[in-house]
Every structure is written in C-alpha cells, then in structure tokens.
Design an enzyme around this catalytic site. Sequence first.
Site, PDB file in Angstrom:
ATOM      1  N   HIS A  14      38.912  69.376  60.064  1.00 51.02           N
ATOM      2  CA  HIS A  14      39.507  68.660  61.183  1.00 51.02           C
ATOM      3  C   HIS A  14      40.112  67.349  60.711  1.00 51.02           C
ATOM      4  CE1 HIS A  14      35.247  67.468  61.013  1.00 51.02           C
ATOM      5  NE2 HIS A  14      35.582  66.310  61.564  1.00 51.02           N
TER       6      HIS A  14
ATOM      7  N   HIS B 271      41.161  63.421  61.951  1.00 54.60           N
ATOM      8  CA  HIS B 271      40.928  62.341  62.902  1.00 54.60           C
ATOM      9  C   HIS B 271      42.205  61.513  63.025  1.00 54.60           C
ATOM     10  CE1 HIS B 271      36.412  62.516  62.798  1.00 54.60           C
ATOM     11  NE2 HIS B 271      36.664  63.076  61.631  1.00 54.60           N
TER      12      HIS B 271
END
Length: 137
Positions: free
Chosen positions: A102, A104
Amino acid sequence: MAYDDQNIFARIIRGELPAIKVYEDDQVLAFMDIMPQAEGHTLVIPKTPAVTLLDLPAEAAAYSIQIVQKIAKAIEKALNAEGIVLMQLSGAAAGQTVPHVHFHLIPSSVHQLGRHAAEIGDQEKIKAIAERIRAAL
C-alpha cells in the site's frame, strides 16, 4: 512471506470490512487511513495480492502509481495541500503494519507527521475530508 488473504486490506477489497473510500476501479482501491498521521491521510492499494512492493507485478505497480498520482492531485486540490508525503513501507522492518502492499499519501511535511498507526482518528472528520477528496476527483 506468503500472502495472507485474511489481512485487513484483503478483507476491505472483498467488502468484508468497511472503509471510507475515495476511489475504486477494478485494479486499485483508495481509502482514508483511520489512524491518520495528518488530516487527509489516504491509502492507495492495488487489488493484486502482494505483501510488499517487491512482490507486486510491474504492470500492477505502474498502474497503482498512476492512481497514486491521481489521488494526490485530488488531495492537493481538496485540501489546498502545499506538500504531500508519499510513503511505501515494504516489510515489517520498514514499518509496514498490514501485509498487503500500500501507498500512503499524507498532506503534510515529513517534519510534522504524527506517529504511524498510533491512534484512531475522528471518523466523522475523516468522512468529511473523504467527501472533499472525492469531489476533487
């Protein structure tokens, strides 16, 4: 490390757990971090099962970065952000807390970031910010 299809992000992708979504297509999902390091902290995750960036196929990585850029532009517009910290933590030693790759996006300065995964944010405030980001898309 083998991919665990019961990790929290895999369950969010499947709709088993809620998320405050700002963008979704067949390959990527973007949603608000419920433990934000700054207001507007958004996560972008590929739907491809991969633990770290190094496990992600090149095509999925390239497409994910295109969406990261799209979401970053919307954050910048919605929040009048002067800067956005982009982080991708690969592996527990780097600080990765969810074993699904992922990205950010944090509208802040690296010098002013709150602690990573430290405390739950005000959910109503997060929902309102998500609406502003969606509108900017």
